[in-house]
Design a protein around this motif. Structure first.
Motif, PDB file in Angstrom:
ATOM      1  N   ALA A   1     138.700  61.650  66.086  1.00 36.59           N
ATOM      2  CA  ALA A   1     138.223  61.338  67.432  1.00 36.59           C
ATOM      3  C   ALA A   1     137.128  62.309  67.846  1.00 36.59           C
ATOM      4  N   GLU A   2     136.234  61.808  68.702  1.00 39.81           N
ATOM      5  CA  GLU A   2     135.183  62.663  69.251  1.00 39.81           C
ATOM      6  C   GLU A   2     134.875  62.239  70.675  1.00 39.81           C
ATOM      7  N   VAL A   3     134.640  63.203  71.543  1.00 36.10           N
ATOM      8  CA  VAL A   3     134.210  62.922  72.903  1.00 36.10           C
ATOM      9  C   VAL A   3     132.710  62.698  72.859  1.00 36.10           C
ATOM     10  N   VAL A   4     132.285  61.543  73.377  1.00 32.96           N
ATOM     11  CA  VAL A   4     130.863  61.200  73.353  1.00 32.96           C
ATOM     12  C   VAL A   4     130.259  61.119  74.751  1.00 32.96           C
ATOM     13  N   ALA A   5     131.129  61.059  75.774  1.00 38.11           N
ATOM     14  CA  ALA A   5     130.644  60.967  77.149  1.00 38.11           C
ATOM     15  C   ALA A   5     131.661  61.587  78.092  1.00 38.11           C
ATOM     16  N   ILE A   6     131.141  62.239  79.131  1.00 37.55           N
ATOM     17  CA  ILE A   6     131.980  62.854  80.155  1.00 37.55           C
ATOM     18  C   ILE A   6     131.414  62.461  81.511  1.00 37.55           C
ATOM     19  N   CYS A   7     132.307  62.080  82.421  1.00 39.97           N
ATOM     20  CA  CYS A   7     131.882  61.687  83.760  1.00 39.97           C
ATOM     21  C   CYS A   7     132.674  62.461  84.803  1.00 39.97           C
ATOM     22  N   ASP A   8     131.966  62.928  85.810  1.00 37.07           N
ATOM     23  CA  ASP A   8     132.602  63.601  86.937  1.00 37.07           C
ATOM     24  C   ASP A   8     131.627  63.554  88.095  1.00 37.07           C
TER      25      ASP A   8
END
Length: 144
Positions: free
Chosen positions: A27-34
């Protein structure tokens, strides 16, 4: 093995998932929203060198090429975001048991219709084994 491309909604609560994915081979984080620009800036520094796109608006975030969204924002916001994620063809992971209990009859048919999964974890890295057991039991008898 193809890595699962994950988006994280909520920087601070989502840090555990981000940390896990740094060393995961699946798994990999490709986007972060805040909504907090300050939180996004801090996470940019923390994840420097990783190929992650940062968003301060959900509408742009949900268009990102990702397989699943981890909802790590405020619990009272999970239902509308879960619905929007599934309508966009994204799998949803939440730790919000109230969301699952309250909206299960709406979320499960939507997930099936869109061909995505709704997963609920007790905490990042943990799971609720009884949720799948309830689903199995539901197939053979009515659960009130």
């Amino acid at each position: 093995m193809k890595k699962i491309r994950i988006g994280v909604m909520g920087v601070y609560r989502g840090t555990s998932m981000i940390n896990y994915c740094k060393s995961a081979d699946n798994a990999e984080v490709v986007a972060i929203c805040d909504k907090s620009q300050e939180a996004l800036d801090a996470q940019r520094q923390y994840t420097e060198g990783l190929d992650i796109t940062f968003y301060d608006h959900f509408d742009k975030f949900i268009e990102h090429d990702m397989d699943a969204v981890v909802l790590a924002n405020y619990a009272h916001q999970h239902a509308p975001f879960a619905i929007r994620c599934m309508k966009a063809g994204k799998h949803v992971v939440t730790s919000n048991k109230a969301l699952v209990c309250t909206f299960y009859d709406k979320l499960l048919p939507l997930a099936k219709e869109k061909g995505v999964q709704l997963r609920c974890t007790a905490a990042v890295g943990g799971g609720i084994g009884w949720l799948s057991e309830l689903e199995r039991a539901r197939r053979v008898q009515k659960i009130n």
